[in-house]
Design a protein around this motif. Structure first.
Motif, short mmCIF file in Angstrom:
data_model
loop_
_atom_site.label_atom_id
_atom_site.label_comp_id
_atom_site.label_asym_id
_atom_site.label_seq_id
_atom_site.Cartn_x
_atom_site.Cartn_y
_atom_site.Cartn_z
N PRO A 1 0.80 -1.24 0.00
CA PRO A 1 0.00 0.00 0.00
C PRO A 1 0.83 1.28 0.00
O PRO A 1 0.40 2.30 -0.56
CB PRO A 1 -0.83 -0.13 1.28
N VAL A 2 2.00 1.26 0.61
CA VAL A 2 2.87 2.45 0.59
C VAL A 2 3.22 2.80 -0.84
O VAL A 2 3.17 3.97 -1.26
CB VAL A 2 4.13 2.22 1.44
N LEU A 3 3.59 1.79 -1.64
CA LEU A 3 3.95 2.03 -3.03
C LEU A 3 2.74 2.48 -3.85
O LEU A 3 2.84 3.40 -4.66
CB LEU A 3 4.53 0.75 -3.65
N ILE A 4 1.60 1.82 -3.62
CA ILE A 4 0.41 2.14 -4.40
C ILE A 4 -0.07 3.56 -4.10
O ILE A 4 -0.43 4.32 -5.02
CB ILE A 4 -0.72 1.12 -4.11
N LEU A 5 -0.05 3.96 -2.85
CA LEU A 5 -0.49 5.30 -2.48
C LEU A 5 0.39 6.37 -3.12
O LEU A 5 -0.10 7.35 -3.69
CB LEU A 5 -0.48 5.46 -0.96
N ILE A 6 1.71 6.19 -3.04
CA ILE A 6 2.63 7.20 -3.57
C ILE A 6 2.60 7.22 -5.09
O ILE A 6 2.46 8.28 -5.72
CB ILE A 6 4.06 6.95 -3.06
N GLU A 7 2.71 6.05 -5.70
CA GLU A 7 2.96 5.98 -7.14
C GLU A 7 1.69 5.97 -7.98
O GLU A 7 1.71 6.45 -9.12
CB GLU A 7 3.78 4.73 -7.46
N ASP A 8 0.59 5.43 -7.44
CA ASP A 8 -0.59 5.21 -8.28
C ASP A 8 -1.81 6.02 -7.86
O ASP A 8 -2.65 6.33 -8.71
CB ASP A 8 -0.94 3.72 -8.29
N ILE A 9 -1.94 6.36 -6.59
CA ILE A 9 -3.06 7.20 -6.15
C ILE A 9 -2.64 8.67 -6.17
O ILE A 9 -3.22 9.48 -6.90
CB ILE A 9 -3.55 6.78 -4.75
N ILE A 10 -1.61 9.01 -5.42
CA ILE A 10 -1.06 10.37 -5.49
C ILE A 10 -0.38 10.58 -6.84
O ILE A 10 -0.44 11.66 -7.42
CB ILE A 10 -0.10 10.62 -4.32
N GLY A 11 0.29 9.56 -7.34
CA GLY A 11 0.79 9.58 -8.71
C GLY A 11 2.14 10.20 -8.90
O GLY A 11 2.42 10.81 -9.94
#
Length: 716
Positions: free
Chosen positions: A655-665
């Motif tokens: 989730p740390v990776l997904i939040l930074i890279e894919d949600i916040i982008g």
């Protein structure tokens, strides 16, 4: 060798003439395991040397290493511990500034050297390479070094030979009546101790450890409940890695039982010390009659402790915590409490699972796995801003090529294990490290090992380029077996006959990553090879709008389709069939494979669904870990979903990776974060976000407030 040593490698005399045991071999090779003497396992060696300092130096530096491990003290004060586990062909030493520890006149250096003697994933032990090397420099000049004048004795208080985990560690039953109290102090009488032996043919090749020594510090419990006059229950409030410490006093021979665990029993008044993960943390202490201070050597992963005692005199209970140092911890805050809690859950799992290597767990194995590192190393980089442990790990897996050019799945360590899927991730991991660090020198250094992985697997290529009959390494797909969504191919070790989907997707990913590495190095790419494999992959596995698990089955699992999406193997005009199938399946996979699932869906533009998976409240979710009392991310979605679940398993931190890279982008557009891409996909629920993390270029600060129409992104 990085430097010329004045010092000699010294050891217990019983090891001085022993030839090292040959432990390195292919996992499935028919080799006869060498026999290790039982009486030379679990050896605690106490080493002392008095020395004189005239004028106090401006600078003083201690260089030290030991096999398997040391804890070093100067004038009774703790200096540090190490080294990180390593192969003897590239073994680490540490350097400490020690001017503040020295006195004018007589001083004492004391070292507690531990040799475990077990073959496992923790250390490169079980090979008879026991001992210590150290030298002290005062204002740049050598002033003290190990030789045969240093004195030693065995620590006699560790009286049992009981192991726990996967032969991971010896439990530390301690008889304080046999302890050499005060042995670290200058005035201790060591005249009866033996002098160390210089090892006749030491073959350690020593290099300065590229990652810093661990942070080691004491914390107090959040709660100590005295359930009766002689029964204490201790809660540290969260999962930690370290050891329990306490002080006790009682009559000679009186006993204390200490139990540690990650959770409580259903009664809420006792610790589940026979843990789910396969470790049993129950140890007995026998009191000396004086004041006894518990200082165990090895560490555990635990939250709770329980003390049962013959004596009511127990006090000063705490924990000595250890983990890789984090100097600039990342910050994430939003107006969604669940999301904040998931971030902390994952951050804690990575912080406490990152020791001198990226551990799969700090309990059962304590090993560094190549597959886990795909997630853990990236998350650790984000939450710490420190890529040195990542760099060190990449080099350690490269060194495992000495055993197999296709790399081991667990390195370093004396336990030989190979997983094909994990090996094929190495080129991608090297490329990812480069993209975050901008370290072209390391990319050039390790490229031959990444290329060597592809060259190794080429022996299994069919005429069309697909891999078949990869029998020499385990084909894992996902773990545990019940998290594979019925993947229809025999994955038994050594029995994976035929050609199947997921392994070939990873092979394609390795070839594609190698081409990108070649481009960065100014080398000619081999794109036609990857393109040919992609065509063969689609031809072999894509039928009636879905990817099948193998050529010989019509079964289509989540894994076969999600991994195709992740590696851009889905024909563009077929995504409208593949993506709904994946969404219908949901999280029918492990927390490890969830990374590939969510990343693939994000590539397909399904960011809203990815956010839904992140914040889902069902039984296969990070919320479920929190609902079951988790304070670090679990090995599985829930405690009962795997037969040996560890409750601190960093591979679940995606989730740390997904939040930074894919949600916040936010992702780097150039190696080293010199430029970044901002492609936000922030759901309406996330009205306000604060994110700050370290990059190779500096601290990236991000603030978002929908109501105030405010957005700020800057490099500090």
């Amino acid at each position: 060798m990085e430097k010329n040593w004045h010092a000699k490698w010294i050891c217990d005399r019983q090891f001085a003439e022993l030839e090292p045991l040959a432990l390195f071999h292919k996992e499935l090779a028919a080799v006869e395991a060498p026999v290790h003497r039982e009486d030379l396992k679990n050896r605690h060696m106490l080493v002392r040397k008095r020395f004189t300092v005239g004028r106090l130096p401006v600078r003083a530096e201690l260089h030290i290493s030991a096999d398997d491990y040391y804890k070093v003290y100067i004038n009774g004060k703790f200096v540090g511990q190490g080294p990180a586990p390593a192969y003897h062909t590239h073994y680490y030493y540490n350097a400490y500034p020690v001017a503040d520890f020295l006195h004018e006149g007589e001083n004492i250096i004391a070292v507690h050297v531990y040799y475990q003697g077990l073959v496992n994933r923790v250390w490169n032990s079980g090979d008879y390479r026991q001992g210590l090397i150290a030298e002290l420099f005062l204002d740049g000049a050598p002033a003290l070094w190990t030789d045969d004048t240093w004195r030693y004795a065995q620590a006699a208080e560790f009286y049992a030979m009981e192991t726990t985990g996967y032969q991971t560690q010896f439990l530390e039953h301690i008889d304080f009546r046999k302890a050499r109290k005060g042995w670290r102090e200058l005035d201790f009488d060591d005249t009866g101790w033996d002098t160390a032996a210089v090892r006749r043919a030491d073959d350690h090749q020593l290099f300065l450890q590229e990652a810093p020594p661990l942070d080691v510090y004491r914390i107090a419990p959040q709660r100590v409940e005295q359930l009766s006059q002689r029964h204490w229950l201790i809660d540290f409030g969260h999962e930690l890695t370290g050891r329990l410490t306490l002080t006790a006093k009682g009559a000679p021979g009186q006993k204390l039982i200490i139990r540690c665990g990650e959770e409580l029993q259903p009664d809420g008044k006792s610790v589940r010390y026979e843990m789910r993960c396969g470790c049993t943390y129950e140890e007995t202490l026998i009191l000396s009659g004086g004041t006894d201070v518990l200082e165990q050597y090895d560490y555990k992963g635990f939250r709770y402790a329980e003390v049962l005692s013959d004596t009511p005199h127990v006090w000063d209970i705490g924990a000595v915590v250890r983990h890789y140092p984090i100097r600039k911890a990342a910050v994430f805050q939003s107006f969604v409490p669940l999301l904040n809690e998931i971030w902390e859950l994952c951050k804690n799992g990575v912080q406490y699972g990152s020791q001198e290597a990226f551990l799969d767990c700090p309990t059962r194995e304590k090993g560094q796995y190549l597959g886990d590192m795909t997630i853990t190393a990236q998350v650790h980089g984000y939450i710490s801003g420190d890529l040195r442990l990542y760099k060190k790990a990449l080099r350690e897996f490269a060194r495992s090529a000495a055993v197999c050019p296709g790399l081991l799945c667990c390195a370093p360590g004396s336990f030989m294990q190979e997983i094909a899927d994990f090996s094929l991730l190495y080129p991608q991991q090297l490329l990812t490290y480069y993209w975050h660090s901008g370290d072209l020198e390391l990319l050039r250094e390790l490229y031959p090992y990444a290329a060597g992985v592809a060259a190794y697997f080429r022996q299994y290529e069919r005429e069309d380029g697909l891999l078949a009959d990869v029998l020499e390494k385990w084909n894992i797909v996902d773990w545990p077996e019940n998290a594979r969504d019925g993947y229809d191919f025999d994955l038994s070790v050594g029995k994976s006959h035929g050609c199947h989907n997921v392994l070939n997707a990873f092979y394609y990913g390795a070839l594609a990553a190698l081409d990108r590495i070649r481009e960065q190095l100014g080398l000619a790419p081999e794109k036609e090879r990857a393109a040919r494999l992609k065509e063969a992959y689609i031809r072999a596995f894509f039928r009636d709008g879905l990817f099948r698990d193998s050529e010989t089955t019509e079964h289509a699992s989540l894994h076969s389709n999600a991994i195709a999406l992740y590696f851009d193997l889905v024909p563009p005009d077929q995504k409208q069939q593949v993506v709904p199938f994946i969404k219908e399946k949901g999280m029918r996979c492990s927390v490890y494979f969830a990374y590939y699932l969510m990343k693939g869906l994000a590539k397909a533009g399904e960011h809203a669904y990815v956010y839904q998976l992140l914040t889902d409240r069902g039984p296969q979710s990070w919320h479920n870990m929190l609902a079951e009392g988790g304070t670090a991310c679990f090995e599985a979605w829930g405690k009962e979903q795997k037969w040996n679940t560890s409750l601190c398993h960093p591979w679940a931190s995606s989730p740390v990776l997904i939040l930074i890279e894919d949600i916040i982008g936010l992702t780097p557009a150039q190696p080293g974060w010199r430029e970044w891409v901002y492609r936000p996909h922030i759901p309406a629920e996330l009205e306000e976000i604060t994110l700050q993390f370290c990059t190779a270029a500096g601290v990236l600060h991000y603030e978002f407030n929908r109501a105030a129409q405010k957005l700020e992104i800057k490099l500090l």
